[in-house]
Design a protein around this motif. Structure first.
Motif, short mmCIF file in Angstrom:
data_model
loop_
_atom_site.label_atom_id
_atom_site.label_comp_id
_atom_site.label_asym_id
_atom_site.label_seq_id
_atom_site.Cartn_x
_atom_site.Cartn_y
_atom_site.Cartn_z
N SER A 40 0.83 -1.19 0.00
CA SER A 40 0.00 0.00 0.00
C SER A 40 0.87 1.25 0.00
CB SER A 40 -0.90 -0.04 1.23
OG SER A 40 -1.72 1.10 1.25
N GLY A 41 0.54 2.22 -0.82
CA GLY A 41 1.29 3.46 -0.89
C GLY A 41 2.47 3.41 -1.82
N SER A 42 2.64 2.28 -2.54
CA SER A 42 3.80 2.17 -3.41
C SER A 42 3.59 2.88 -4.75
CB SER A 42 4.13 0.68 -3.63
OG SER A 42 3.02 0.02 -4.21
N GLY A 43 2.36 3.28 -5.07
CA GLY A 43 2.14 4.02 -6.31
C GLY A 43 1.37 3.25 -7.36
N LYS A 44 0.70 2.16 -6.95
CA LYS A 44 0.00 1.32 -7.92
C LYS A 44 -1.16 2.10 -8.58
CE LYS A 44 -1.12 -1.82 -4.86
NZ LYS A 44 -0.55 -1.19 -3.64
N SER A 45 -1.97 2.78 -7.74
CA SER A 45 -3.10 3.54 -8.29
C SER A 45 -2.58 4.65 -9.20
CB SER A 45 -3.93 4.14 -7.17
OG SER A 45 -4.52 3.12 -6.40
N THR A 46 -1.52 5.31 -8.75
CA THR A 46 -0.94 6.39 -9.54
C THR A 46 -0.56 5.89 -10.93
OG1 THR A 46 -0.12 7.33 -7.49
CG2 THR A 46 0.88 8.12 -9.53
N LEU A 47 0.09 4.72 -10.97
CA LEU A 47 0.50 4.11 -12.23
C LEU A 47 -0.72 3.89 -13.14
CD1 LEU A 47 2.44 2.55 -14.13
CD2 LEU A 47 2.08 0.54 -12.67
N1 LIG Z 1 -3.04 13.73 -4.88
C1 LIG Z 1 -1.96 13.37 -4.13
N2 LIG Z 1 -1.25 14.30 -3.52
C2 LIG Z 1 -0.15 13.98 -2.78
N3 LIG Z 1 0.23 12.73 -2.64
C3 LIG Z 1 -0.44 11.74 -3.23
C4 LIG Z 1 -1.58 12.01 -4.01
N4 LIG Z 1 -2.09 10.84 -4.49
C5 LIG Z 1 -1.28 9.89 -4.02
N5 LIG Z 1 -0.29 10.42 -3.27
C6 LIG Z 1 0.79 9.69 -2.63
O1 LIG Z 1 1.41 8.88 -3.59
C7 LIG Z 1 1.75 7.63 -3.03
C8 LIG Z 1 1.19 6.52 -3.86
O2 LIG Z 1 -0.19 6.52 -3.78
P1 LIG Z 1 -1.05 5.42 -4.52
O3 LIG Z 1 -0.70 5.42 -5.95
O4 LIG Z 1 -2.48 5.66 -4.18
O5 LIG Z 1 -0.54 4.08 -3.86
P2 LIG Z 1 -1.19 2.64 -3.85
O6 LIG Z 1 -2.31 2.64 -4.81
O7 LIG Z 1 -0.10 1.74 -4.24
O8 LIG Z 1 -1.63 2.40 -2.47
C9 LIG Z 1 1.23 7.65 -1.59
O9 LIG Z 1 2.33 7.94 -0.73
C10 LIG Z 1 0.26 8.76 -1.57
O10 LIG Z 1 0.27 9.37 -0.31
#
Ligand SMILES: Nc1ncnc2c1ncn2[C@@H]1O[C@H](COP(=O)(O)OP(=O)(O)O)[C@@H](O)[C@H]1O
Ligand SMILES: [Mg+2]
Lengths: 224, 428
Positions: A40-47
């Motif tokens: 969790s928090g590794s950036g999967k959703s972001t990707l």
């Molecule tokens: N809009 C945002 N602003 C600042 N930080 C963000 C934002 N969205 C995500 N993050 C940060 O980016 C990192 C990756 O988030 P996320 O991609 O959601 O991880 P995962 O889906 O793997 O749990 C996390 O540390 C989160 O806090």
């Protein structure tokens, strides 16, 4: 089908700048079932948001379903999301006020100009077919609040498939589901892959990744 | 986004929040109802007033000036020379003489040709004024002539168009006479009169003879309580009875355009004559009062509409904020920022249209109610209107249009707010 090159994604957290994805490369062949795992928090959703054209604020090169995402206008990105990719989310993301069938119809309402759009009646017919394919034909008129978690996710999958996208992007699709419902979702994904859809799933669950043909690990902003 | 898709989704959204939709529709409805009601009232009362005071905005009535002033400025009596000079004033299209008859005329028998319960011994003094044929030519019955007739023939007369109404509503009931049925053709009606007779014995002339008046038409240019005869007839009677020529009672000037009236009036005063504001001034003052009142009420209604727009803006903003995630979901499915904006605007437009249609309906019903109540309470009086409201077709468009426009205006900010939603941020 999915080609990400040197993707870097930074978030600004007040003064601090955090790079969540760092010079990431990803290749997914057409028709492949790929899983990206990571804590969790590794950036999967972001990707996933980068690959799906929801987030255009990144460095690097992203070509998905033949579209170079860096060169698309906001309008073209919306068109790309509408026709080229389908999203499935952990929290289903159904509109709570609309019955299942209306939720499934939604992508058909945003068909961009220049592409023939179905009438509302045709759209309803197609949405009912899609619901039938996920086994929910009899619950088409239910509001999401009156469906189980597994059923909601199947409605979301029917919606993602309505415009027959080449790529399906799923963000922890079984995260909120029990074992049986999760298994049904994985079966649906496998079926889609057999139909030629390219599926990219991000998850931290073993049962999902074990169904995938390719498993990649997201660590320190890169894939391994 | 196709229009049908927009309407489909907007109406789904409105239906899913029935309470909010009802509140916003009610807000739009109140503004539209008030606007339509007051505009219709202003126009209805204006029309009623015009019936009561048919002031012709192009007429100027010139009367002799005050004696001392007139003498000093060369004004004084309205003789033929004065009439000629008045006719030459810039902006004047025509000048017509009026001469009040100073020989008494009385009627003591019912007009011939109408059934009337004329009380025996009942005599009415008939005020008579001579006018130039040109002033009333357009009001003459077809084929009618307005010349001084040869001896023994009936004298053509014109009555005030309003006299009939006044007779039916006040004179007839007060004196217990028969009312004249509406639509009755009175043209050619002959009234036996006695020339030279006055109900005030001292004023009766030495010579009294029988004559007949023949109704040749009805005109708004005849004073309410007098009959108009050809001006030559009056001059002949004055000669017959040895009345001195003291000039005309008044001269009616017709301006080319209403805008010319103030300039003409000023020129007339410079010539040493006076301008009788009379009924025209009343009509203008009444008209102005009605316009101002109706305008103020319509402004109030517009203010209410603006408040409705604000209320809609407020509630739509709240609704957009509450639906941020829903909006992001729509964006993930292909909605553009423009689609999202259009969706919010469409919701507002539908609410505004529905509120407008409802408001117009309510205004119409309220008007019918007020009419029924007023007409039930008010006694019958001359020119009593059957309605105090006027609902031309465009007023329905105005009500719904203003309501929809106000709702759209109120939705601009919420729509912009919705269009700014960042899907990547809002969806997780
Ligand atoms: N809009 C945002 N602003 C600042 N930080 C963000 C934002 N969205 C995500 N993050 C940060 O980016 C990192 C990756 O988030 P996320 O991609 O959601 O991880 P995962 O889906 O793997 O749990 C996390 O540390 C989160 O806090
Ligand atoms: Mg995540």
């Amino acid at each position: 089908m999915i080609s990400l090159r040197h993707i870097t994604k930074r978030f600004h957290d007040g003064e601090r700048e955090v790079a969540v994805l760092r010079d990431l490369d990803l290749d997914v062949a057409a028709g492949a079932f790929t899983a990206v795992v990571g804590p969790s928090g590794s950036g999967k959703s972001t990707l996933l948001y980068v690959a799906g054209g929801l987030d255009a604020d990144f460095d690097g090169e992203a070509v998905v379903a033949g579209k170079d995402l860096r060169t698309l206008s906001a309008r073209e990105r919306a068109s790309f999301r509408n026709g080229s990719v389908g999203f499935v989310f952990q929290s289903f993301n159904l509109l709570p006020s609309l019955p299942a069938v209306e939720n499934v119809m939604l992508p058909g309402l945003f068909v961009p100009p220049g592409i023939p759009a179905p009438s509302i009646g045709q759209l309803r017919g197609r949405a009912l077919e899609a619901l039938d394919r996920v086994g929910l034909a009899d619950k088409a008129s239910r509001l999401p609040g009156r469906l189980s978690g597994g059923e909601r996710q199947r409605v979301a999958i029917a919606r993602a498939l309505l415009s027959r996208p080449a790529v399906l992007l799923a963000d922890e699709p079984t995260g909120n589901l029990d074992a049986v419902s999760g298994e049904a979702v994985i079966q649906l994904f496998s079926g889609m892959v057999r139909d030629g859809v390219t599926v990219l799933v991000v998850t931290h669950e073993e049962r999902v990744s074990s169904a995938a043909g390719q498993v990649l690990h997201l660590e320190d902003g890169r894939l391994r | 986004m196709r229009l049908r898709s927009l309407v489909h989704l907007a109406s789904l959204n409105l239906r899913s929040d029935l309470r909010g939709t009802a509140v916003n529709t009610a807000a739009a409805c109140v503004g539209a109802a008030a606007l339509v009601f007051f505009v219709a009232l202003g126009m209805g009362v204006g029309q009623a007033a015009r019936l009561m005071f048919p002031g012709d905005a192009r007429l100027v009535e010139v009367v002799p000036g005050a004696v001392s002033l007139g003498a000093a400025l060369g004004g004084g009596a309205l003789d033929d020379g004065a009439v000629a000079r008045l006719r030459e004033l810039p902006g004047v299209d025509g000048a017509w003489r009026r001469l009040a008859l100073r020989v008494p005329i009385a009627a003591s028998r019912a007009p011939e040709g109408v059934r009337m319960n004329w009380p025996t011994g009942f005599t009415v003094q008939v005020p008579v004024v001579g006018v130039d044929a040109g002033l009333v030519s357009s009001d003459l019955a077809p084929g009618g002539k307005f010349d001084d007739p040869p001896a023994g023939e009936a004298i053509p007369v014109l009555a005030s168009r309003r006299l009939l109404e006044v007779y039916n509503k006040t004179i007839a009931p007060a004196w217990n006479l028969r009312r004249l049925p509406p639509g009755l053709d009175l043209m050619g009606l002959q009234i036996p009169v006695q020339v030279g007779f006055s109900i005030i014995p001292l004023k009766t002339e030495d010579r009294v003879y029988d004559a007949r008046l023949a109704l040749a038409g009805l005109s708004d240019r005849v004073p309410l309580y007098s009959l108009a005869v050809p001006v030559e007839t009056v001059r002949r009677l004055h000669k017959e009875y040895g009345k001195a020529d003291t000039g005309y009672s008044s001269v009616i000037l017709e301006a080319r355009r209403p805008d010319d009236v103030p300039g003409i009036a000023a020129a007339v005063r410079r010539m040493g004559f006076a301008v009788d504001e009379g009924e025209r001034a009343i009509a203008e003052r009444v008209g102005l009062a009605i316009t101002v009142t109706a305008g103020a009420l319509a402004l109030l209604a517009l203010l209410m509409t603006a408040l409705a727009a604000l209320a809609i803006a407020q509630s739509l903003s709240a609704s957009v904020r509450a639906r941020t995630r829903d909006i992001a979901i729509l964006q993930s499915l292909g909605a553009t920022a423009g689609d999202v904006r259009a969706l919010v605007l469409a919701e507002a437009a539908l609410v505004g249209l529905a509120g407008g249609v409802l408001g117009v309906g309510i205004a119409w019903l309220a008007a019918r109610g007020v009419d029924a109540a007023a007409l039930g309470l008010l006694p019958d009086f001359p020119f009593r209107p059957t309605t105090f409201f006027l609902f031309p077709a465009w007023i329905f468009a105005l009500g719904t249009g203003v309501s929809a426009a106000a709702a759209l205006l109120g939705a601009l900010a919420p729509a912009a707010l919705a269009a700014r939603v960042d899907p990547a941020r809002a969806i997780s």
